[in-house]
Motif scaffolding. Structure first.
Motif, PDB file in Angstrom:
ATOM      1  N   LEU A  36      32.439 -15.763  -5.539  1.00 48.08           N
ATOM      2  CA  LEU A  36      31.012 -15.869  -5.229  1.00 48.08           C
ATOM      3  C   LEU A  36      30.678 -15.081  -3.973  1.00 48.08           C
ATOM      4  O   LEU A  36      31.091 -15.444  -2.868  1.00 48.08           O
ATOM      5  N   VAL A  37      29.926 -14.018  -4.154  1.00 46.86           N
ATOM      6  CA  VAL A  37      29.465 -13.216  -3.017  1.00 46.86           C
ATOM      7  C   VAL A  37      28.127 -13.798  -2.590  1.00 46.86           C
ATOM      8  O   VAL A  37      27.058 -13.215  -2.782  1.00 46.86           O
ATOM      9  N   ASP A  38      28.202 -14.974  -1.994  1.00 51.38           N
ATOM     10  CA  ASP A  38      26.999 -15.725  -1.639  1.00 51.38           C
ATOM     11  C   ASP A  38      27.393 -16.998  -0.904  1.00 51.38           C
ATOM     12  O   ASP A  38      28.579 -17.329  -0.798  1.00 51.38           O
ATOM     13  N   GLU A  39      26.380 -17.717  -0.455  1.00 50.78           N
ATOM     14  CA  GLU A  39      26.529 -19.090   0.009  1.00 50.78           C
ATOM     15  C   GLU A  39      25.984 -20.009  -1.065  1.00 50.78           C
ATOM     16  O   GLU A  39      25.237 -19.578  -1.951  1.00 50.78           O
ATOM     17  N   PHE A  40      26.359 -21.277  -1.023  1.00 42.47           N
ATOM     18  CA  PHE A  40      25.799 -22.233  -1.971  1.00 42.47           C
ATOM     19  C   PHE A  40      24.319 -22.460  -1.672  1.00 42.47           C
ATOM     20  O   PHE A  40      23.915 -22.576  -0.514  1.00 42.47           O
ATOM     21  N   ASP A  41      23.527 -22.531  -2.729  1.00 45.88           N
ATOM     22  CA  ASP A  41      22.109 -22.849  -2.630  1.00 45.88           C
ATOM     23  C   ASP A  41      21.976 -24.362  -2.785  1.00 45.88           C
ATOM     24  O   ASP A  41      22.356 -24.922  -3.819  1.00 45.88           O
ATOM     25  N   SER A  42      21.441 -25.039  -1.779  1.00 41.87           N
ATOM     26  CA  SER A  42      21.380 -26.506  -1.790  1.00 41.87           C
ATOM     27  C   SER A  42      20.509 -27.056  -2.907  1.00 41.87           C
ATOM     28  O   SER A  42      20.606 -28.238  -3.257  1.00 41.87           O
ATOM     29  N   SER A  43      19.670 -26.206  -3.505  1.00 40.59           N
ATOM     30  CA  SER A  43      18.798 -26.669  -4.583  1.00 40.59           C
ATOM     31  C   SER A  43      19.495 -26.696  -5.941  1.00 40.59           C
ATOM     32  O   SER A  43      18.913 -27.149  -6.929  1.00 40.59           O
ATOM     33  N   PHE A  44      20.742 -26.248  -5.985  1.00 39.39           N
ATOM     34  CA  PHE A  44      21.427 -26.064  -7.271  1.00 39.39           C
ATOM     35  C   PHE A  44      22.662 -26.941  -7.344  1.00 39.39           C
ATOM     36  O   PHE A  44      23.392 -27.112  -6.358  1.00 39.39           O
ATOM     37  N   ASP A  45      22.918 -27.479  -8.537  1.00 35.85           N
ATOM     38  CA  ASP A  45      24.090 -28.318  -8.784  1.00 35.85           C
ATOM     39  C   ASP A  45      25.228 -27.454  -9.340  1.00 35.85           C
ATOM     40  O   ASP A  45      25.168 -27.007 -10.494  1.00 35.85           O
ATOM     41  N   TYR A  46      26.246 -27.235  -8.541  1.00 37.48           N
ATOM     42  CA  TYR A  46      27.367 -26.384  -8.940  1.00 37.48           C
ATOM     43  C   TYR A  46      28.428 -27.133  -9.739  1.00 37.48           C
ATOM     44  O   TYR A  46      29.442 -26.541 -10.127  1.00 37.48           O
ATOM     45  N   SER A  47      28.212 -28.418 -10.001  1.00 31.83           N
ATOM     46  CA  SER A  47      29.237 -29.204 -10.702  1.00 31.83           C
ATOM     47  C   SER A  47      29.437 -28.736 -12.140  1.00 31.83           C
ATOM     48  O   SER A  47      30.478 -29.014 -12.743  1.00 31.83           O
ATOM     49  N   GLN A  48      28.469 -28.011 -12.696  1.00 33.66           N
ATOM     50  CA  GLN A  48      28.624 -27.504 -14.060  1.00 33.66           C
ATOM     51  C   GLN A  48      29.712 -26.434 -14.153  1.00 33.66           C
ATOM     52  O   GLN A  48      30.080 -26.013 -15.243  1.00 33.66           O
ATOM     53  N   PHE A  49      30.227 -26.008 -13.000  1.00 36.64           N
ATOM     54  CA  PHE A  49      31.289 -24.994 -12.978  1.00 36.64           C
ATOM     55  C   PHE A  49      32.663 -25.622 -12.733  1.00 36.64           C
ATOM     56  O   PHE A  49      33.587 -24.943 -12.295  1.00 36.64           O
ATOM     57  N   ASN A  50      32.807 -26.899 -13.026  1.00 38.28           N
ATOM     58  CA  ASN A  50      34.057 -27.597 -12.746  1.00 38.28           C
ATOM     59  C   ASN A  50      35.236 -27.084 -13.566  1.00 38.28           C
ATOM     60  O   ASN A  50      36.398 -27.348 -13.220  1.00 38.28           O
ATOM     61  N   ASN A  51      34.970 -26.391 -14.666  1.00 41.78           N
ATOM     62  CA  ASN A  51      36.070 -25.819 -15.455  1.00 41.78           C
ATOM     63  C   ASN A  51      36.679 -24.595 -14.779  1.00 41.78           C
ATOM     64  O   ASN A  51      37.734 -24.116 -15.214  1.00 41.78           O
ATOM     65  N   PHE A  52      36.007 -24.106 -13.770  1.00 44.84           N
ATOM     66  CA  PHE A  52      36.474 -22.915 -13.047  1.00 44.84           C
ATOM     67  C   PHE A  52      36.688 -23.285 -11.578  1.00 44.84           C
ATOM     68  O   PHE A  52      36.360 -24.387 -11.141  1.00 44.84           O
ATOM     69  N   GLU A  53      37.215 -22.340 -10.842  1.00 46.48           N
ATOM     70  CA  GLU A  53      37.262 -22.478  -9.393  1.00 46.48           C
ATOM     71  C   GLU A  53      36.353 -21.419  -8.781  1.00 46.48           C
ATOM     72  O   GLU A  53      36.398 -20.251  -9.162  1.00 46.48           O
ATOM     73  N   ILE A  54      35.511 -21.843  -7.854  1.00 42.38           N
ATOM     74  CA  ILE A  54      34.639 -20.909  -7.148  1.00 42.38           C
ATOM     75  C   ILE A  54      35.266 -20.603  -5.791  1.00 42.38           C
ATOM     76  O   ILE A  54      35.577 -21.513  -5.015  1.00 42.38           O
ATOM     77  N   VAL A  55      35.459 -19.324  -5.517  1.00 42.45           N
ATOM     78  CA  VAL A  55      36.004 -18.873  -4.239  1.00 42.45           C
ATOM     79  C   VAL A  55      34.931 -18.040  -3.544  1.00 42.45           C
ATOM     80  O   VAL A  55      34.494 -17.013  -4.067  1.00 42.45           O
TER      81      VAL A  55
END
Length: 332
Positions: A36-55
């Protein structure tokens, strides 16, 4: 451990999830990472990506990263950090085989040929085209040449101890020359791979037509939908993955924004696949993710705007100095 990964910013997370889901469907024993070439956006739920790893890119020690954010636009930045991500994954995950794929790709079947070849070959790349094309439409082989002979939406590597020299060389070049600027013969990270056959050994250029089918090679590849999303090319080879470069989900009647040679009326063989891809993107919430905040793009654009203002102020001050000098001395 065998690993596949992609790189994107927040606004491309729907494409990245579509890619990751399709890759793991056909390669369930592999790990999939989103760089991820970014920071987490607090308005978004990233839990839908639990099948992957976000670096996150800030966690992989990209040299002079803060300067790169100012130097490169968001697309240039995403491509410039690719070699650093490759190095990071090899070292920190002890990867045996590593495959990079652009986020706007859909995997349709198991990468049998690539995975087998990686047992003995260190680097595998795909050419844009395997047969020439030159007519009054775009893209021709002239157009694709400007972006490089090989398409870096895909690269596969194995044995870090043997490819680390290549990764370092490539990484150094794209951190310094990773612009998209045809006037200076630059096209992201891609142009440098033209040197691969002359500078490095034990590589393979895979010409299997099922790998990296895209708008630029449609003249040599025709699809048949056999059944259950089982696509075949030219009635001979299975489709391994399709690269949807230039496709916009909200303009579904266009194959690619810059393609003038074909449309869905002349290439009805593509309709099923593109309809399927659009459905996956919509199911993965592209209407919302495409609007997420892209933090490094905002930093880059603000810095660019401030630089423009600074340059304008300097010009005004210089002109003012000349005017004052003329007023007091009478000399221009």
């Amino acid at each position: 451990m065998n690993i596949a990964f992609t790189i994107c910013s927040n606004n491309y997370l729907a494409q990245a999830k579509t890619l990751g889901d399709s890759f793991l469907e056909h390669h369930p024993n592999w790990k999939f990472i989103i760089g991820l070439v970014d920071e987490f956006d607090s308005s978004f739920d990233y839990s839908q990506f639990n099948n992957f790893e976000i670096v996150k890119v800030k966690d992989i020690n990209v040299p002079e990263f803060e300067s790169l954010v100012i130097k490169y636009n968001i697309i240039e930045l995403n491509t410039a950090v690719k070699p650093t991500f490759i190095e990071h994954i090899f070292i920190n995950y002890n990867a045996d085989k590593l495959i990079y794929l652009d986020p706007d790709i859909l995997v349709l079947s198991y990468f049998e040929e690539v995975i087998t070849m990686l047992d003995s070959v260190d680097i595998i790349i795909t050419p844009h085209i395997c047969s020439p094309i030159d007519d009054d439409y775009a893209p021709t082989d002239y157009h694709t040449l400007r972006g490089g002979v090989y398409n870096l939406g895909f690269i596969a590597l194995a044995r870090f101890n043997r490819v680390n020299g290549f990764i370092k060389w490539w990484g150094d070049r794209v951190l310094k020359y990773g612009f998209c600027d045809f006037s200076r013969n630059m096209f992201y990270d891609q142009m440098w791979i033209n040197y691969l056959p002359s500078l490095f050994d034990n590589y393979h250029i895979i010409k299997h037509l099922g790998y990296n089918m895209a708008n630029w090679n449609l003249h040599e590849r025709k699809l048949t939908n056999l059944a259950n999303e089982n696509f075949c090319i030219n009635h001979q080879q299975p489709l391994r993955f399709f690269h949807f470069s230039g496709y916009k989900y909200n303009y579904p009647n266009k194959i690619a924004s810059y393609l003038t040679r074909y449309n869905f009326e002349t290439r009805t063989d593509l309709k099923d696949l593109f309809s399927l891809y659009q459905k996956y993107l919509l199911d993965n919430d592209i209407e919302n993710t495409s609007q997420l905040k892209v933090f490094y793009r905002l930093i880059h654009e603000n810095a660019k705007a401030n630089l423009t203002k600074k340059t304008l102020i300097e010009k005004i001050m210089n002109r003012l100095k000349v005017t004052i000098n003329v007023f007091f001395t009478g000399k221009k």
